[in-house]
Design a protein around this motif. Sequence first.
Motif, PDB file in Angstrom:
ATOM      1  N   UNK A   1     -10.097  -8.707 -13.417  1.00 60.95           N
ATOM      2  CA  UNK A   1     -11.339  -9.403 -13.752  1.00 60.95           C
ATOM      3  C   UNK A   1     -12.098  -9.871 -12.517  1.00 60.95           C
ATOM      4  N   UNK A   2     -11.429  -9.895 -11.373  1.00 55.50           N
ATOM      5  CA  UNK A   2     -12.088 -10.380 -10.156  1.00 55.50           C
ATOM      6  C   UNK A   2     -12.844  -9.277  -9.421  1.00 55.50           C
ATOM      7  N   UNK A   3     -12.470  -8.029  -9.693  1.00 53.55           N
ATOM      8  CA  UNK A   3     -13.117  -6.891  -9.039  1.00 53.55           C
ATOM      9  C   UNK A   3     -13.864  -6.118 -10.117  1.00 53.55           C
ATOM     10  N   UNK A   4     -15.194  -6.118 -10.055  1.00 51.74           N
ATOM     11  CA  UNK A   4     -15.987  -5.571 -11.162  1.00 51.74           C
ATOM     12  C   UNK A   4     -15.874  -4.058 -11.320  1.00 51.74           C
ATOM     13  N   UNK A   5     -16.118  -3.622 -12.542  1.00 49.08           N
ATOM     14  CA  UNK A   5     -16.305  -2.199 -12.844  1.00 49.08           C
ATOM     15  C   UNK A   5     -17.802  -1.958 -12.778  1.00 49.08           C
ATOM     16  N   UNK A   6     -18.230  -1.000 -12.007  1.00 44.79           N
ATOM     17  CA  UNK A   6     -19.658  -0.767 -11.829  1.00 44.79           C
ATOM     18  C   UNK A   6     -20.234   0.210 -12.842  1.00 44.79           C
ATOM     19  N   UNK A   7     -19.415   1.128 -13.312  1.00 44.00           N
ATOM     20  CA  UNK A   7     -19.888   2.144 -14.248  1.00 44.00           C
ATOM     21  C   UNK A   7     -18.673   2.812 -14.881  1.00 44.00           C
ATOM     22  N   UNK A   8     -18.919   3.857 -15.630  1.00 49.27           N
ATOM     23  CA  UNK A   8     -17.828   4.545 -16.324  1.00 49.27           C
ATOM     24  C   UNK A   8     -17.310   5.771 -15.579  1.00 49.27           C
ATOM     25  N   UNK A   9     -17.703   5.936 -14.331  1.00 49.19           N
ATOM     26  CA  UNK A   9     -17.191   7.068 -13.558  1.00 49.19           C
ATOM     27  C   UNK A   9     -15.679   6.931 -13.374  1.00 49.19           C
ATOM     28  N   UNK A  10     -14.962   8.057 -13.350  1.00 53.27           N
ATOM     29  CA  UNK A  10     -13.512   8.006 -13.139  1.00 53.27           C
ATOM     30  C   UNK A  10     -13.185   7.813 -11.638  1.00 53.27           C
ATOM     31  N   UNK A  11     -13.420   6.616 -11.151  1.00 55.41           N
ATOM     32  CA  UNK A  11     -13.250   6.342  -9.722  1.00 55.41           C
ATOM     33  C   UNK A  11     -11.779   6.307  -9.324  1.00 55.41           C
ATOM     34  N   UNK A  12     -11.550   6.556  -8.059  1.00 54.13           N
ATOM     35  CA  UNK A  12     -10.234   6.377  -7.454  1.00 54.13           C
ATOM     36  C   UNK A  12     -10.283   5.098  -6.635  1.00 54.13           C
ATOM     37  N   UNK A  13      -9.139   4.446  -6.496  1.00 47.95           N
ATOM     38  CA  UNK A  13      -9.018   3.220  -5.709  1.00 47.95           C
ATOM     39  C   UNK A  13      -8.165   3.466  -4.474  1.00 47.95           C
ATOM     40  N   UNK A  14      -8.615   2.916  -3.361  1.00 45.49           N
ATOM     41  CA  UNK A  14      -7.878   2.917  -2.095  1.00 45.49           C
ATOM     42  C   UNK A  14      -7.680   1.444  -1.770  1.00 45.49           C
ATOM     43  N   UNK A  15      -6.457   0.943  -1.943  1.00 46.26           N
ATOM     44  CA  UNK A  15      -6.270  -0.513  -1.879  1.00 46.26           C
ATOM     45  C   UNK A  15      -5.282  -1.008  -0.839  1.00 46.26           C
ATOM     46  N   UNK A  16      -4.605  -0.123  -0.155  1.00 45.20           N
ATOM     47  CA  UNK A  16      -3.649  -0.592   0.852  1.00 45.20           C
ATOM     48  C   UNK A  16      -3.663   0.358   2.034  1.00 45.20           C
ATOM     49  N   UNK A  17      -3.841  -0.198   3.214  1.00 42.07           N
ATOM     50  CA  UNK A  17      -3.791   0.566   4.457  1.00 42.07           C
ATOM     51  C   UNK A  17      -2.832  -0.186   5.374  1.00 42.07           C
ATOM     52  N   UNK A  18      -1.743   0.471   5.745  1.00 40.99           N
ATOM     53  CA  UNK A  18      -0.722  -0.201   6.548  1.00 40.99           C
ATOM     54  C   UNK A  18      -0.340   0.680   7.735  1.00 40.99           C
ATOM     55  N   UNK A  19      -0.325   0.075   8.915  1.00 45.10           N
ATOM     56  CA  UNK A  19       0.087   0.770  10.130  1.00 45.10           C
ATOM     57  C   UNK A  19       1.324   0.058  10.666  1.00 45.10           C
ATOM     58  N   UNK A  20       2.325   0.831  11.023  1.00 43.82           N
ATOM     59  CA  UNK A  20       3.584   0.242  11.512  1.00 43.82           C
ATOM     60  C   UNK A  20       3.372  -0.513  12.822  1.00 43.82           C
ATOM     61  N   UNK A  21       4.098  -1.624  12.982  1.00 45.50           N
ATOM     62  CA  UNK A  21       4.058  -2.341  14.262  1.00 45.50           C
ATOM     63  C   UNK A  21       4.397  -1.366  15.396  1.00 45.50           C
ATOM     64  N   UNK A  22       3.732  -1.569  16.513  1.00 46.01           N
ATOM     65  CA  UNK A  22       3.938  -0.687  17.660  1.00 46.01           C
ATOM     66  C   UNK A  22       2.983   0.494  17.663  1.00 46.01           C
ATOM     67  N   UNK A  23       2.244   0.668  16.582  1.00 48.12           N
ATOM     68  CA  UNK A  23       1.310   1.789  16.479  1.00 48.12           C
ATOM     69  C   UNK A  23      -0.106   1.317  16.180  1.00 48.12           C
ATOM     70  N   UNK A  24      -0.295   0.019  16.132  1.00 48.92           N
ATOM     71  CA  UNK A  24      -1.616  -0.527  15.789  1.00 48.92           C
ATOM     72  C   UNK A  24      -2.567  -0.416  16.976  1.00 48.92           C
TER      73      UNK A  24
END
Length: 190
Positions: A90-113
């Motif tokens: 409920x906190x992140x709105x739906x903008x339309x009825x398109x079948x969107x994909x979500x990209x919600x986590x990006x993680x880089x290992x320590x030592x490689x940032x």
Amino acid sequence: MSIDVRPATDFEGVRAVLGPKSPGANVCWCLSHRIPSKLNKELRGPARGEYVAGLCRADPPPGVLAHDGDEPVGWAAVAPRADTSFARNRKIPHLDDLPVWSLWCVRVRPGHRGQGISHALIAGAVAFARDRGALVIEAYPLDNGDAKVDLTMAYAGLRKNFERAGFVHAADTTSVLAGHPRILMRLDLH
């Protein structure tokens, strides 16, 4: 350094980036937004990793892994929004009825940032979604301006990194993470 981003079908690679040092620890394993809350609470210790191993064998796999040579150095979670808790958020709105994909986590290992791996992960996640027929991809990064972000909570990504990848601000949200507002950003893939 040459970063190669590919689908996360290699569970050992996913374990290297997301798994706990202690096998019995209850770490996220990037399941919090992927599975129903009840199941997320029920899966404990090694059962979390076993669940992710199953996801790595599924089609589509649960995201992408960045490799520096043979070493897994980063992870990005990407899936159809309908298959995530963002479908009901409920906190992140739906903008339309398109079948969107979500990209919600990006993680880089320590030592490689600080080596551009997050940029490669975002591009790789976009390509992964596009290859699977996605028309639109969304992300819900922190809108932190120049403020520092606790690395533990930076998994959602940063607005400037998504802007650099061509995403545009599509909506504000009522979600806050680590004291920073999150925004909804989109990239049209068709």
